[in-house]
Design an enzyme around this catalytic site. Structure first.
Site, short mmCIF file in Angstrom:
data_model
loop_
_atom_site.label_atom_id
_atom_site.label_comp_id
_atom_site.label_asym_id
_atom_site.label_seq_id
_atom_site.Cartn_x
_atom_site.Cartn_y
_atom_site.Cartn_z
N TRP A 210 0.83 -1.23 0.11
CA TRP A 210 0.06 -0.22 0.11
C TRP A 210 0.88 1.14 -0.10
O TRP A 210 1.94 1.39 0.62
CB TRP A 210 -0.74 0.08 1.21
N GLU A 251 -3.16 -2.93 -2.39
CA GLU A 251 -4.29 -2.37 -1.91
C GLU A 251 -4.70 -0.97 -2.24
O GLU A 251 -3.74 -0.03 -2.57
CB GLU A 251 -3.85 -2.20 -0.21
N LYS A 253 -7.07 2.59 -2.50
CA LYS A 253 -7.65 3.62 -1.43
C LYS A 253 -8.43 4.66 -2.17
O LYS A 253 -7.97 4.72 -3.43
CB LYS A 253 -6.75 4.07 -0.69
N ASP A 284 -9.62 -2.92 1.62
CA ASP A 284 -9.86 -2.50 2.83
C ASP A 284 -11.34 -1.62 3.06
O ASP A 284 -11.69 -0.87 2.46
CB ASP A 284 -8.86 -1.54 3.37
N HIS A 287 -11.78 1.97 2.76
CA HIS A 287 -11.00 2.65 1.46
C HIS A 287 -12.20 3.07 0.39
O HIS A 287 -11.72 3.21 -0.49
CB HIS A 287 -9.97 2.05 1.14
N HIS A 311 -8.88 -6.37 4.68
CA HIS A 311 -8.38 -5.52 5.73
C HIS A 311 -9.73 -5.21 6.34
O HIS A 311 -10.56 -4.14 5.81
CB HIS A 311 -7.74 -4.30 5.40
N ASP A 319 -11.89 9.46 8.58
CA ASP A 319 -11.01 8.31 9.21
C ASP A 319 -11.40 7.15 8.54
O ASP A 319 -12.74 6.73 8.58
CB ASP A 319 -11.07 8.48 10.68
N ASP A 321 -9.62 4.12 9.82
CA ASP A 321 -8.93 3.37 10.65
C ASP A 321 -9.57 3.30 12.10
O ASP A 321 -8.50 2.84 13.08
CB ASP A 321 -7.58 3.55 10.86
N ASP A 351 -7.05 -4.24 10.14
CA ASP A 351 -6.46 -3.11 9.96
C ASP A 351 -6.82 -1.85 10.40
O ASP A 351 -7.96 -1.22 9.87
CB ASP A 351 -6.13 -2.65 8.42
C1 RNT Z 1 -3.63 2.48 4.71
C2 RNT Z 1 -3.89 1.10 4.53
C3 RNT Z 1 -2.64 0.30 4.99
C4 RNT Z 1 -2.26 0.70 6.54
C5 RNT Z 1 -1.50 -0.38 7.07
C6 RNT Z 1 -0.56 0.33 8.17
O1 RNT Z 1 -4.61 3.46 4.63
O2 RNT Z 1 -5.07 0.85 4.96
O3 RNT Z 1 -3.22 -1.12 4.81
O4 RNT Z 1 -3.30 0.92 7.28
O5 RNT Z 1 -0.30 -0.86 6.26
ZN ZN Z 2 -5.50 -1.37 5.03
#
Ligand code: RNT
Ligand code: ZN
Length: 444
Positions: A210, A251, A253, A284, A287, A311, A319, A321, A351
């Site tokens: 990523w 990955e 986003k 993810d 994302h 993820h 955010d 995360d 994640d």
């Molecule tokens: C970031 C991605 C990635 C990170 C990790 C720390 O937007 O989701 O996967 O969160 O690698």
């Molecule tokens: Zn991720």
């Protein structure tokens, strides 16, 4: 606190925490027996479902343990769109603390586990720290020894952020060839390290690429950075490594902090790239657009890529995360994953990074939720639903889906926890308090 008070508290902690209190165990077993009958009425074997759910590996992200700080001396400074907020005490400050915290967290999480590392977590010996483009498997020796001893397989990620050469917002897609080449060497090094993990553990380590590259405001040239990223990835992936040691993933986003207008590695970019290269695509859950979820993407992508890495995260406003929870999105994704019959091509991982709550609880909340969602997926009488569909009895399909929502799922979950040797229900919370008191709060 009075002496009696503290003794009582400790006693209740250990009895509830262990889940071995006899009354508790027999109540769980009774409830489970009733639940078993209820599921059997739909043709579901709960025993098989519990076993299957325990058997699916969940890859736990090391970076929740220290706010994505790593061991490069960054001390909480992150960048490249990675920003952990909060100031809860007890962050792991080195490899030994992170490993100890992870082991404790594992004792609260039922089922097969893996541990997901980042390049930031190298532990080279000696004073001069190798550059991120010079790291080798030997710099992860402590991790590999631990992995072998604890029988916890490792996964891996190159770290394209929190670094001076990422400060201008571009790494693999940088127009500056010196910057780009540095990160290409870094990406190639990460694959060699992941492959060494795979060799060490006797099964492939997932290496997920990523990058944060993108632009805060509307770019005039969206194409050139994407061409550079494609070529850089080609170079990184050209190193041939035994497939039984490494699984490559990329990955996508939608946007990040500082890359609101444009992300080079967007969904379409990596969807195309992973399909063309027949590698894994990482989806993810944080994302995508706020109302866009990943469940429907699973069956579509599985037709064209070698497999998927998921993820589990939780997007909340700006955010991506927040701690993953047992949400409709997570449940839908797990159900879909199982319905495809391709669980062997899907890797489940977590994640997120939340520095505002106890970090071990954060691990446990996300991992237990994911295991719950996997169990729920295993308990679905999918054949009944498909049968109704084939007969075009769509009212029956919908009604069954609704009825399944109120099945005695919690009783089967508690049984899974007992079978997995971890505390059922909320019993684990007292153990977290104990660890916080005796270990985390002593860290200054
Ligand atoms: C970031 C991605 C990635 C990170 C990790 C720390 O937007 O989701 O996967 O969160 O690698
Ligand atoms: Zn991720």
């Amino acid at each position: 606190m009075s002496k009696t008070g503290s003794v009582t508290k400790t006693a209740s902690r250990s009895a509830r925490g262990s889940g071995r209190d006899e009354g508790r165990v027999s109540r769980i077993t009774d409830a489970y027996e009733k639940a078993k009958d209820a599921y059997a009425a739909f043709g579901v074997d709960t025993g098989k479902a519990v076993k299957a759910a325990l058997d699916l590996p969940v890859s736990v992200q090391c970076w929740q343990g220290d706010d994505v700080t790593g061991f490069e001396g960054a001390d909480g400074i992150t960048g490249g769109g990675i920003l952990a907020t909060g100031n809860y005490p007890g962050r792991a400050r080195n490899g030994d603390e992170l490993r100890a915290d992870a082991e404790f967290a594992f004792s609260l999480i039922p089922g097969k586990k893996r541990f997901n590392l980042h390049m930031l977590y190298a532990e080279p010996e000696g004073k001069a720290r190798p550059g991120r483009d010079e790291l080798e498997p030997e710099h992860f020796k402590k991790w590999m020894d631990w992995s072998k001893k604890k029988k916890i397989p490792l996964d891996f990620n190159p770290s394209f952020f929190s670094h001076p050469l990422a400060a201008r917002g571009y790494t693999l897609a940088s127009a500056d060839s010196a910057v780009r080449k540095f990160w290409i060497r870094h990406g190639a090094a990460s694959r060699r390290i992941a492959s060494a993990f795979g060799e060490n553990q006797g099964s492939p380590a997932v290496n997920d690429i990523w990058i944060p590259d993108g632009s805060k405001d509307m770019p005039a040239d969206r194409l050139s950075p994407r061409k550079r990223l494609r070529d850089a990835l080609d170079e990184i992936l050209s190193g041939s490594l035994p497939p039984k040691t490494i699984t490559d993933a990329v990955e996508c986003k939608l946007f990040g902090i500082g890359s609101e207008a444009y992300v080079v590695g967007s969904h379409e970019f990596y969807m195309g790239y992973a399909a063309a290269k027949r590698i894994k695509l990482c989806l993810d859950t944080g994302h995508f657009h706020p109302t866009e979820t990943i469940a429907d993407k699973i069956s579509a992508m599985l037709l064209f890529v070698s497999g998927l890495l998921i993820h589990f995260s939780r997007g909340l406003r700006w955010d991506s995360d927040h701690v993953a929870v047992f949400s409709d999105e997570m449940r839908d994704a797990c159900r879909e994953a199982r319905r495809t019959g391709a669980l062997d091509r899907i890797d489940f991982s977590l994640d997120y990074f939340d520095a505002s709550i106890n970090r071990i609880a954060a691990w446990a909340i996300g991992a237990r939720s994911l295991r719950k969602a996997l169990l729920e997926a295993m308990l679905e009488p999918t054949a009944l639903l498909v049968d109704a569909e084939k007969k075009e009895k769509y009212h029956r399909r919908l009604a069954l889906m609704e009825e399944l929502k109120t099945m005695p799922f919690g009783a089967v979950w508690d049984k899974l926890c007992l079978d997995g040797g971890v505390p059922p229900g909320a019993d684990w919370l007292d153990l977290v308090d104990g660890y916080e008191e005796s270990v985390l709060l002593k860290r200054k």
